[in-house]
Design a protein around this motif. Structure first.
Motif, short mmCIF file in Angstrom:
data_model
loop_
_atom_site.label_atom_id
_atom_site.label_comp_id
_atom_site.label_asym_id
_atom_site.label_seq_id
_atom_site.Cartn_x
_atom_site.Cartn_y
_atom_site.Cartn_z
N VAL A 182 0.85 -1.21 0.00
CA VAL A 182 0.00 0.00 0.00
C VAL A 182 0.87 1.24 0.00
N ALA A 183 1.91 1.27 0.83
CA ALA A 183 2.80 2.43 0.89
C ALA A 183 3.49 2.66 -0.45
N ARG A 184 3.93 1.58 -1.09
CA ARG A 184 4.59 1.71 -2.39
C ARG A 184 3.63 2.26 -3.44
N GLU A 185 2.39 1.74 -3.44
CA GLU A 185 1.39 2.18 -4.41
C GLU A 185 1.08 3.67 -4.23
N ALA A 186 0.92 4.09 -2.98
CA ALA A 186 0.63 5.50 -2.71
C ALA A 186 1.80 6.38 -3.13
N ARG A 187 3.00 5.95 -2.82
CA ARG A 187 4.19 6.73 -3.18
C ARG A 187 4.33 6.85 -4.70
N THR A 188 4.06 5.77 -5.41
CA THR A 188 4.16 5.78 -6.87
C THR A 188 3.19 6.78 -7.49
N LEU A 189 2.01 6.91 -6.89
CA LEU A 189 0.98 7.80 -7.41
C LEU A 189 1.00 9.17 -6.73
N ASP A 190 2.05 9.43 -5.95
CA ASP A 190 2.22 10.71 -5.26
C ASP A 190 1.02 11.02 -4.37
N LYS A 191 0.56 10.00 -3.66
CA LYS A 191 -0.52 10.16 -2.69
C LYS A 191 0.05 9.92 -1.30
N HIS A 192 -0.62 10.47 -0.28
CA HIS A 192 -0.17 10.22 1.09
C HIS A 192 -1.23 9.42 1.82
N VAL A 193 -0.84 8.24 2.26
CA VAL A 193 -1.73 7.38 3.03
C VAL A 193 -1.02 7.02 4.33
N TRP A 194 -1.63 7.37 5.46
CA TRP A 194 -1.08 6.97 6.74
C TRP A 194 -1.30 5.47 6.89
N THR A 195 -0.23 4.73 7.09
CA THR A 195 -0.31 3.27 7.18
C THR A 195 0.36 2.81 8.47
N MET A 196 -0.27 1.84 9.11
CA MET A 196 0.23 1.33 10.38
C MET A 196 0.03 -0.17 10.44
N VAL A 197 1.01 -0.88 11.00
CA VAL A 197 0.87 -2.30 11.31
C VAL A 197 0.71 -2.44 12.82
N VAL A 198 -0.33 -3.16 13.22
CA VAL A 198 -0.59 -3.43 14.64
C VAL A 198 -0.42 -4.93 14.85
N THR A 199 0.49 -5.33 15.71
CA THR A 199 0.79 -6.75 15.87
C THR A 199 1.07 -7.10 17.33
N PRO A 200 0.66 -8.28 17.77
CA PRO A 200 1.01 -8.71 19.13
C PRO A 200 2.47 -9.14 19.26
N GLU A 201 3.20 -9.24 18.15
CA GLU A 201 4.61 -9.61 18.20
C GLU A 201 5.42 -8.53 18.94
N ALA A 202 6.45 -8.97 19.63
CA ALA A 202 7.34 -8.01 20.29
C ALA A 202 8.20 -7.26 19.28
N GLU A 203 8.51 -7.90 18.15
CA GLU A 203 9.26 -7.29 17.06
C GLU A 203 8.64 -7.74 15.74
N PRO A 204 8.79 -6.96 14.69
CA PRO A 204 8.19 -7.38 13.41
C PRO A 204 8.81 -8.68 12.91
N LEU A 205 7.94 -9.65 12.59
CA LEU A 205 8.39 -10.97 12.13
C LEU A 205 9.44 -11.56 13.06
#
Length: 385
Positions: A182-205
């Motif tokens: 989603v972030a890549r698509e927005a950046r390619t089209l010069d749009k700004h989308v606030w994006t967040m990942v919410v996870t119970p993991e202590a660290e990503p992956l």
């Protein structure tokens, strides 16, 4: 004599006519685990096993790759179930398993009556359960819902997206795939989308260890994707999200959620409270002789296609050995392999899960960028043909 008739004759003739009887192996499910088991048995014990594949599905779809389709990435690999069964030398029964009678060694189905077995492999996968109202849930809502969500973000009808990983057994990588795409698509089209990942993991992956987590965190930062770790999202009375334990509130955000996973809980077989089948380190279901479980149906806490393929190999070797094939049984020594869709160069990850954490073996560009997203040797070969 037709192949199926020949197999039945060999199976029923008994010792003294063919020297051995074919062991009837019934595989329930046409996903990675089921197909990899059937294909492995074709290689390991073609003259010792008579395999029947039971599934209502008409085709296999590599689900892990479908998340990239709304972003213009290649269509997920597919293969007709009839083609996959033929490659495995298996009879195909289009039906849904309803229950198992382990004493009589029978599977009861909706459309094919009773299917007998000598060895049963349960590869039904997990049931997907939506946990957040008014969210698009990956794998439950139709693909069009994700297409529409992405379009609303890109066209500016919505400006913020929370990608939510639920607690419990799951596979979190698609959340990072989707947020980065989603972030890549927005950046390619010069749009700004606030994006967040919410996870119970202590660290990503975190399964892949500190090195991989640091790489993924750096990618999220570079793509301007916010991250909330050790967090569980729930719906607030206002309709927004509340993150626990911090109490942070997200109002007006669109939500894209991964499903919670529950086991198939097949009547007649043992199951955990969450419906998964309890297995030993050879994939045998505890308390159910000659029944095996592989993939997401088993109670292994990590759910992923590469592990399903390795579980399938262990079970196929065990069955082939029991059927008299010159095969040495394997021990389950899991290695998790995955490819993160970053929107740029994909990131290949590999780790050996352990009780006290994970050791990252590799984090870098995949050797073959065109390789299937799921590492399954026999199924992968079929998909490449």
């Amino acid at each position: 004599m037709p192949h199926d008739a020949q197999r039945r004759a060999m199976r029923d003739a008994g010792p003294g006519t063919t020297g051995a009887t074919l062991r009837r192996v019934v595989v329930l499910g046409g996903g990675v685990a089921g197909l990899e088991t059937a294909l492995a048995l074709r290689r390991l014990a073609p003259g010792a096993t008579d395999v029947t594949l039971v599934t209502p599905a008409e085709e296999y779809v590599e689900i892990a790759s479908t998340v990239g389709e709304p972003f213009g990435l290649p269509r997920a690999p597919r293969v007709p179930m009839a083609v996959a069964a033929a490659r495995a030398g298996a009879a195909l029964v289009r039906a849904r398993a309803l229950a198992v009678d382990p004493d009589r060694r029978q599977v009861h189905t909706d459309d094919a009556g009773v299917v007998p077995y000598d060895e049963l492999v349960v590869a039904l996968g997990a049931r997907r359960v939506a946990t957040l109202d008014d969210a698009v849930t990956v794998g439950i809502d139709p693909p069009r819902a994700l297409d529409d969500l992405v379009l609303d973000l890109i066209e500016g009808y919505d400006r913020s997206l929370a990608v939510v990983v639920p607690p419990g057994p799951t596979w979190s990588l698609p959340a990072y795939d989707l947020a980065l795409l989603v972030a890549r698509e927005a950046r390619t089209l010069d749009k700004h989308v606030w994006t967040m990942v919410v996870t119970p993991e202590a660290e990503p992956l975190e399964l892949f260890g500190h090195e991989a987590s640091a790489r993924v965190r750096g990618m999220l930062d570079a793509a301007r994707v916010d991250l909330r770790t050790s967090a569980v999202a729930s719906r607030a009375p206002s309709g927004g999200l509340t993150l626990s334990p911090s109490g942070e509130r997200l109002e007006g955000w669109r939500v894209l959620a991964l499903p919670a996973l529950r086991g198939p809980a097949l009547p007649g077989l043992p199951a955990t409270a969450a419906g998964f089948l309890p297995v030993d380190d050879r994939g045998a279901v505890r308390g159910a002789p000659r029944v095996h479980a592989v993939g997401d149906a088993a109670d292994w806490p990590v759910k992923h296609g590469s592990l399903a393929a390795q579980e399938a190999a262990v079970v196929a070797h065990a069955i082939a050995s029991a059927a008299g094939a010159p095969v040495t049984p394997l021990a389950f020594a899991p290695v998790v392999e995955a490819t993160l869709m970053t929107g740029e160069e994909p990131l290949h990850l590999q780790a050996r899960p352990a009780l006290l954490g994970a050791r990252t073996e590799h984090a870098g560009a995949p050797a073959d960028a065109a390789a299937p997203k799921v590492a399954a040797p026999h199924l992968g070969a079929l998909l490449r043909d």
